[in-house]
Design a protein around this motif. Structure first.
Motif, mmCIF file in Angstrom:
data_model
loop_
_atom_site.group_PDB
_atom_site.id
_atom_site.type_symbol
_atom_site.label_atom_id
_atom_site.label_comp_id
_atom_site.label_asym_id
_atom_site.label_seq_id
_atom_site.Cartn_x
_atom_site.Cartn_y
_atom_site.Cartn_z
ATOM 1 N N SER A 17 -0.442 11.535 4.926
ATOM 2 C CA SER A 17 -1.456 10.800 5.712
ATOM 3 C C SER A 17 -0.976 10.556 7.129
ATOM 4 C CB SER A 17 -1.719 9.431 5.063
ATOM 5 O OG SER A 17 -1.993 9.560 3.708
ATOM 6 N N VAL A 24 0.859 -1.186 0.000
ATOM 7 C CA VAL A 24 0.000 0.000 0.000
ATOM 8 C C VAL A 24 0.892 1.233 0.000
ATOM 9 C CG1 VAL A 24 -1.820 1.244 1.242
ATOM 10 C CG2 VAL A 24 -1.726 -1.256 1.353
ATOM 11 N N SER A 25 0.702 2.131 -0.974
ATOM 12 C CA SER A 25 1.476 3.379 -1.011
ATOM 13 C C SER A 25 0.521 4.536 -0.802
ATOM 14 C CB SER A 25 2.165 3.559 -2.357
ATOM 15 O OG SER A 25 2.714 2.363 -2.792
ATOM 16 N N THR A 26 0.957 5.533 -0.040
ATOM 17 C CA THR A 26 0.097 6.703 0.171
ATOM 18 C C THR A 26 0.309 7.684 -0.983
ATOM 19 O OG1 THR A 26 1.818 7.630 1.569
ATOM 20 C CG2 THR A 26 0.016 6.533 2.679
ATOM 21 N N VAL A 27 -0.789 8.229 -1.493
ATOM 22 C CA VAL A 27 -0.743 9.175 -2.604
ATOM 23 C C VAL A 27 -0.632 10.604 -2.062
ATOM 24 C CG1 VAL A 27 -2.017 10.004 -4.624
ATOM 25 C CG2 VAL A 27 -2.095 7.575 -4.029
ATOM 26 N N THR A 28 -1.238 10.832 -0.892
ATOM 27 C CA THR A 28 -1.203 12.165 -0.256
ATOM 28 C C THR A 28 -0.636 12.021 1.164
ATOM 29 O OG1 THR A 28 -3.439 11.792 0.557
ATOM 30 C CG2 THR A 28 -3.248 13.030 -1.492
ATOM 31 N N PRO A 57 -5.880 10.267 4.933
ATOM 32 C CA PRO A 57 -5.209 11.385 4.262
ATOM 33 C C PRO A 57 -5.434 12.680 5.019
ATOM 34 C CG PRO A 57 -7.199 10.775 3.093
ATOM 35 C CD PRO A 57 -7.063 9.789 4.207
#
Lengths: 248, 128
Positions: free
Chosen positions: A155, A149-153, A179
């Motif tokens: 968090s 799982v990678s965070t896009v924003t 986020p």
């Protein structure tokens, strides 16, 4: 036999009247044992080990979440039953376990509903309720060596056994990714709101941060830094719980 | 969302939510319900239900009990129970299901195999 361990912050004049009432109520309920009041010079870990060596079958922690978090790693190594009398501020763990605050907790002890609960383990340190990783810019979570799982924003991350999500009997922990969204209208106030959360149940999780190491916190205190491996240890502790607990 | 409304209300059930702020890559195998609002790449297999929301972008083969699809999917679907395709859905792949509902406006680019035929084709593939 019971051993009651009183947190050092509770061991002061402010709490003396309530502690006296608790002791009287326990005598009424025929619950007797040894009282250990922690001080700066008295180690919690040694107090627990001494209690177990003197054949104490139930260790009752009197105080806040901080005491429970500090005691759980030592208690997890033994088969003793754990009781809790929440006193002071920050008693969310007891609340989730359905244990009322203060003197009412004596009746929960007397009813003695025990439950074998899962524990979380982060780099060889145990935790009962939850962990928190604040303000992550770039973060990668590897769940059960199956998916990433990678965070896009930016968090925040919470690892929960039962505090917010999950059930401490299911052999899994939950990682919750929230986020951070800065409110543009009043951005000078720097308030953040959380929405669009993600939840992943897991047995083993590896957290890696893109840049600098991030703190992993339990009860507001940094206990370790990333990278970290978190795993569940099923049914590791036996705890006396209340009827109004947040799980079945 | 009626497909597993009651289950999603139970917060203590083991449930996976892939929110719009995360990207998931790999092989997800689970037992609980899965709600997808963000990005998923790989495979997804669960014994329970899958809900793919309108904001979801999925490049994966999916196998589940009931599947509710309102987002974009590149991959094959196997629904052991019901498959509900909403008007906002875009499918690029084949799907197998026992029961199918399609709303007007949905975009479907693939082959559909239903009911006993789906099981029969599976058996033929196994024999081959």
């Amino acid at each position: 036999m019971y051993t009651f361990i009183v947190e050092s912050d509770i061991n002061n004049k402010k709490f003396e009247p309530e502690l006296a009432k608790i002791e009287n109520r326990l005598i009424e309920l025929d619950i007797r044992g040894r009282w250990e009041k922690l001080t700066i010079l008295k180690s919690l870990s040694e107090t627990i080990k001494d209690a177990i060596q003197s054949k104490s079958e139930t260790i009752v922690l009197v105080g806040t979440d901080k005491l429970i978090n500090n005691a759980i790693s030592t208690l997890a190594e033994f088969k003793t039953t754990i009781g809790i009398i929440p006193l002071g501020e920050q008693t969310f763990i007891a609340q989730s376990l359905g244990i009322p605050h203060g003197i009412s907790a004596c009746d929960t002890l007397s009813a003695r509903i025990t439950s074998s609960l899962d524990l979380g383990k982060v780099n060889n340190r145990y935790f009962l309720s939850a962990l928190h990783v604040p303000d992550c810019r770039t973060l990668t979570l590897n769940c059960d060596n199956q998916f990433q799982v990678s965070t896009v924003t930016p968090s925040t991350i919470d690892i929960s056994n039962f505090s917010e999500a999950g059930n401490p009997h299911d052999g899994k922990l939950e990682v919750i990714v929230r986020p951070q969204i800065e409110k543009s209208l009043f951005s000078f106030m720097k308030k953040t709101s959380y929405s669009k959360k993600s939840v992943f149940p897991f047995k083993k999780l590896t957290i890696r941060s893109g840049g600098d190491s991030l703190p992993i916190m339990a009860d507001g205190e940094t206990i370790i830094k990333t990278p970290a491996t978190i795993e569940v240890v099923p049914k590791r502790v036996k705890i006396i719980v209340g009827k109004k607990r947040s799980f079945k | 969302m009626a497909i597993f409304k009651n289950d999603t209300q139970n917060s203590r059930q083991s449930e996976t939510i892939i929110g719009s702020s995360v990207k998931v890559e790999g092989n997800f195998v689970g037992e609980g319900n899965v709600i997808i609002k963000g990005q998923l790449q790989g495979t997804l297999k669960t014994k329970n239900n899958v809900n793919i929301g309108p904001t979801a972008k999925v490049k994966a083969n999916i196998e589940a009990q009931d599947i509710f699809l309102a987002g974009e999917l590149h991959g094959n679907i196997k629904a052991l129970g019901k498959l509900q395709i909403m008007s906002s859905a875009k499918i690029f792949g084949n799907f197998e299901t026992q029961s199918l509902t399609v709303e007007a406006g949905a975009s479907i680019n693939g082959k559909c195999t239903m009911g006993s035929e789906a099981l029969a084709s599976e058996k033929i593939e196994k024999v081959k």
